[in-house]
Design a protein around this motif. Structure first.
Motif, PDB file in Angstrom:
ATOM      1  N   UNK A   1      43.280  63.936  50.796  1.00 14.11           N
ATOM      2  CA  UNK A   1      44.128  63.325  49.779  1.00 14.11           C
ATOM      3  C   UNK A   1      45.413  62.724  50.300  1.00 14.11           C
ATOM      4  N   UNK A   2      45.755  62.927  51.572  1.00 20.43           N
ATOM      5  CA  UNK A   2      46.987  62.363  52.111  1.00 20.43           C
ATOM      6  C   UNK A   2      46.832  60.859  52.290  1.00 20.43           C
ATOM      7  N   UNK A   3      47.944  60.147  52.141  1.00 19.33           N
ATOM      8  CA  UNK A   3      47.895  58.690  52.154  1.00 19.33           C
ATOM      9  C   UNK A   3      48.542  58.120  53.408  1.00 19.33           C
ATOM     10  N   UNK A   4      48.087  56.932  53.781  1.00 16.80           N
ATOM     11  CA  UNK A   4      48.715  56.165  54.855  1.00 16.80           C
ATOM     12  C   UNK A   4      49.147  54.836  54.242  1.00 16.80           C
ATOM     13  N   UNK A   5      50.292  54.809  53.559  1.00 19.17           N
ATOM     14  CA  UNK A   5      50.671  53.628  52.783  1.00 19.17           C
ATOM     15  C   UNK A   5      51.138  52.466  53.635  1.00 19.17           C
ATOM     16  N   UNK A   6      51.014  51.259  53.064  1.00 16.68           N
ATOM     17  CA  UNK A   6      51.614  50.086  53.674  1.00 16.68           C
ATOM     18  C   UNK A   6      53.124  50.184  53.479  1.00 16.68           C
ATOM     19  N   UNK A   7      53.864  49.938  54.532  1.00 17.63           N
ATOM     20  CA  UNK A   7      55.314  50.112  54.473  1.00 17.63           C
ATOM     21  C   UNK A   7      55.944  49.001  53.636  1.00 17.63           C
ATOM     22  N   UNK A   8      56.791  49.386  52.681  1.00 18.87           N
ATOM     23  CA  UNK A   8      57.576  48.413  51.924  1.00 18.87           C
ATOM     24  C   UNK A   8      56.775  47.516  51.018  1.00 18.87           C
ATOM     25  N   UNK A   9      55.642  47.967  50.498  1.00 16.08           N
ATOM     26  CA  UNK A   9      54.829  47.055  49.690  1.00 16.08           C
ATOM     27  C   UNK A   9      55.484  46.730  48.352  1.00 16.08           C
ATOM     28  N   UNK A  10      56.453  47.532  47.908  1.00 14.62           N
ATOM     29  CA  UNK A  10      57.151  47.219  46.661  1.00 14.62           C
ATOM     30  C   UNK A  10      58.034  45.977  46.793  1.00 14.62           C
ATOM     31  N   UNK A  11      58.240  45.514  48.003  1.00 14.86           N
ATOM     32  CA  UNK A  11      59.044  44.310  48.213  1.00 14.86           C
ATOM     33  C   UNK A  11      58.186  43.043  48.270  1.00 14.86           C
ATOM     34  N   UNK A  12      56.895  43.188  48.070  1.00 11.23           N
ATOM     35  CA  UNK A  12      55.996  42.033  48.172  1.00 11.23           C
ATOM     36  C   UNK A  12      55.806  41.357  46.815  1.00 11.23           C
ATOM     37  N   UNK A  13      55.712  40.025  46.867  1.00 14.35           N
ATOM     38  CA  UNK A  13      55.368  39.271  45.671  1.00 14.35           C
ATOM     39  C   UNK A  13      53.852  39.116  45.588  1.00 14.35           C
ATOM     40  N   UNK A  14      53.374  38.888  44.391  1.00 15.25           N
ATOM     41  CA  UNK A  14      51.940  38.717  44.150  1.00 15.25           C
ATOM     42  C   UNK A  14      51.739  37.476  43.303  1.00 15.25           C
ATOM     43  N   UNK A  15      50.839  36.615  43.734  1.00 17.23           N
ATOM     44  CA  UNK A  15      50.453  35.464  42.926  1.00 17.23           C
ATOM     45  C   UNK A  15      49.048  35.729  42.400  1.00 17.23           C
ATOM     46  N   UNK A  16      48.922  35.806  41.093  1.00 15.82           N
ATOM     47  CA  UNK A  16      47.641  36.107  40.457  1.00 15.82           C
ATOM     48  C   UNK A  16      47.106  34.856  39.762  1.00 15.82           C
ATOM     49  N   UNK A  17      45.853  34.536  40.065  1.00 16.43           N
ATOM     50  CA  UNK A  17      45.183  33.383  39.445  1.00 16.43           C
ATOM     51  C   UNK A  17      44.022  33.880  38.603  1.00 16.43           C
ATOM     52  N   UNK A  18      44.006  33.485  37.329  1.00 21.68           N
ATOM     53  CA  UNK A  18      42.932  33.886  36.424  1.00 21.68           C
ATOM     54  C   UNK A  18      42.365  32.652  35.734  1.00 21.68           C
ATOM     55  N   UNK A  19      41.129  32.771  35.263  1.00 20.82           N
ATOM     56  CA  UNK A  19      40.441  31.674  34.589  1.00 20.82           C
ATOM     57  C   UNK A  19      40.180  32.068  33.147  1.00 20.82           C
ATOM     58  N   UNK A  20      40.641  31.247  32.212  1.00 23.31           N
ATOM     59  CA  UNK A  20      40.455  31.536  30.797  1.00 23.31           C
ATOM     60  C   UNK A  20      39.054  31.205  30.316  1.00 23.31           C
ATOM     61  N   UNK A  21      38.710  31.747  29.143  1.00 16.58           N
ATOM     62  CA  UNK A  21      37.412  31.496  28.509  1.00 16.58           C
ATOM     63  C   UNK A  21      37.662  31.104  27.062  1.00 16.58           C
ATOM     64  N   UNK A  22      36.838  30.174  26.536  1.00 18.19           N
ATOM     65  CA  UNK A  22      37.006  29.831  25.135  1.00 18.19           C
ATOM     66  C   UNK A  22      36.321  30.876  24.259  1.00 18.19           C
ATOM     67  N   UNK A  23      36.468  30.754  22.935  1.00 19.38           N
ATOM     68  CA  UNK A  23      35.970  31.794  22.051  1.00 19.38           C
ATOM     69  C   UNK A  23      34.459  31.774  21.895  1.00 19.38           C
TER      70      UNK A  23
END
Length: 508
Positions: free
Chosen positions: A214-236
């Motif tokens: 259960x111990x983790x090996x985290x990425x250092x400083x990941x809270x300082x990273x920006x994220x660009x999220x791309x999503x595709x919409x759907x009609x009804x």
């Protein structure tokens, strides 16, 4: 008294009986360990799925979702004139938006992800998502966290979880060298990074890998990273919209990381605010004007599903018919055919029934296989005890000649078998307890020193091996081991009881 003394003497002197004791111990250990791991895995799967989707889920077989979700929720949570709930069995209901998208994390990680839109302040009413958050929950109990992180997590537990980015606004501006008059290449003003919303990422998305303990090996400083999220919409109607209008990109800051302990969920899932994802997927409220009549028509907002929780002690299956009636009534008011659109309510067990049934059948099969092995142990005890009875024929004759009854002689060997069963079952229970409760550490040790990996999280879905024992199942297994030992000694005991003392004394 003489029975007890003879049982102890035979147990100490006749070391061949230790073979049967070892057989009982190993059989008991093997069955308890396997049943604990398999049963524990099934329990973990049940808990994880219920923790992810709630007790009941109303969904549609389409990524475009369904409308009038808020009316359905209002009907489920409706109160009468006296302020009492019309449907007291229902605890809470929360809408969710779900889709797939692409993330770019600081130009370092680019991958496809599953995206959930949660009303974060309410989602804890229907599932256990808030308990998966590190900075806002788990860090309080993490011995590897700093005192400041532990204190902040304890304080966060007392309030609803949040998507708010954790760092000060100026830090985000400094990270991107932002100035109020900043311009990009097209001379458009760059949005203020401090105003970007927060996104919660699964541990695996930012490469927080977990060892079997259960111990983790985290990425250092990941809270300082920006994220660009791309999503595709759907009609009804469920068809893709025009790419130019449907594909939406939005910038986020990482607000927290989530570990549900369900490997596939943690490896490729991100969570964003419900209203933001709903808007980016073009599932929010809208309107259009009829070209012919010039009349304006409203388009209702849509959600992918509604997660529902029921009150403690209430069976979700008993509430499903009522929820179906509510959804049918709401859709009927708007002339929306739920059957054509395939909108249905199911319990979490119904959604996972095929998988759960398959695992339960495997457990039954394993139980049958180990039952056969227990029969082998019975025959082993029978053979050893029969041989002891034959060797101790003169002893039986002496015991009977001094007044022991046939029942008393039989009791000696049945007590012998019972002692073997109790000792073997007890030692097997002790050994299995040590194995099960340290199984993740043992697995890690085998990986380091022997290069063996028997538990792969990608295959078994969870990043740790179940390490709990069901008291009821353990009691049954140990009891069966004791009974099997007595059964194995029954025929030799009967043979000893039927011996003629005169013939027994003449035995060479």
């Amino acid at each position: 008294m003489y029975k007890t003394l003879l049982i102890i003497r035979y147990l100490r002197k006749r070391r061949i009986a230790w073979v049967s004791l070892l057989a009982v111990m190993l059989c008991t250990t093997m069955v308890i360990v396997v049943m604990s791991v398999m049963g524990g895995w099934l329990n973990m799967f049940r808990e994880s799925q219920r923790g992810l989707i709630g007790d009941i889920i109303i969904s549609r077989r389409s990524w475009s979702g369904f409308p009038y979700y808020q009316e359905i929720i209002d009907e489920m949570m409706k109160k009468d004139a006296n302020g009492k709930a019309v449907h007291p069995e229902i605890e809470a209901a929360v809408p969710v938006v779900q889709t797939y998208g692409l993330v770019n994390i600081s130009d370092r990680i680019r991958t496809g992800v599953q995206v959930f839109g949660y009303p974060i302040d309410k989602i804890g009413q229907v599932n256990k998502f808030p308990q998966s958050l590190y900075s806002q929950y788990r860090a309080a109990d993490d011995p590897h966290a700093s005192p400041a992180e532990q204190q902040a997590a304890r304080a966060a537990r007392d309030r609803p979880p949040s998507f708010d980015p954790p760092l000060p606004a100026n830090i985000y501006r400094i990270l991107l060298n932002y100035r109020a008059d900043s311009k990009d290449a097209s001379s458009e003003k760059i949005s203020d990074p401090a105003k970007w919303p927060g996104i919660i990422v699964g541990d695996g998305v930012v490469n927080i890998n977990r060892a079997n303990d259960g111990t983790a090996t985290p990425s250092i400083g990941f809270l300082e990273h920006w994220v660009k999220l791309t999503v595709m919409g759907m009609d009804d109607e469920g068809g893709e919209m025009d790419v130019k209008t449907a594909a939406t990109q939005r910038n986020y800051w990482i607000a927290d990381n989530s570990r549900t302990k369900f490997y596939q969920q943690d490896q490729n899932t991100v969570y964003v605010p419900f209203n933001i994802l709903q808007a980016d997927l073009h599932m929010g409220p809208d309107s259009y004007t009829d070209i012919t009549t010039k009349e304006k028509h409203d388009i209702p907002a849509r959600a992918s599903n509604i997660q529902v929780s029921v009150k403690p002690g209430v069976r979700p299956a008993d509430v499903v018919p009522k929820i179906r009636e509510i959804t049918q009534a709401v859709f009927a008011r708007h002339e929306f055919d739920p059957n054509t659109r395939e909108v249905e309510a199911h319990t979490w067990e119904e959604l996972m029934s095929d998988f759960i049934n398959a695992i339960e059948h495997e457990i039954v099969l394993l139980t049958l296989l180990f039952s056969i092995m227990s029969i082998v142990a019975v025959f082993l005890i029978f053979c050893i005890f029969y041989m002891i009875v034959v060797e101790k024929t003169r002893d039986v004759g002496i015991i009977k000649s001094v007044g022991a009854t046939s029942g008393g002689v039989a009791a000696i060997f049945l007590g012998y078998g019972l002692t073997i069963g109790v000792l073997g079952g007890g030692l097997g229970l002790l050994l299995s307890y040590l194995i099960v409760h340290n199984i993740n550490e043992l697995h890690a040790w085998m990986g380091r020193h022997m290069g063996l990996e028997m538990w792969n999280a990608k295959t078994y879905m969870f990043d740790s091996i179940p390490n709990t024992m069901d008291p009821f199942k353990v009691t049954v297994i140990v009891t069966v081991a004791v009974v099997a030992s007595v059964i194995g000694s029954l025929i030799p005991a009967i043979r000893a009881a039927r011996m003629n003392p005169v013939e027994a004394l003449r035995w060479e």
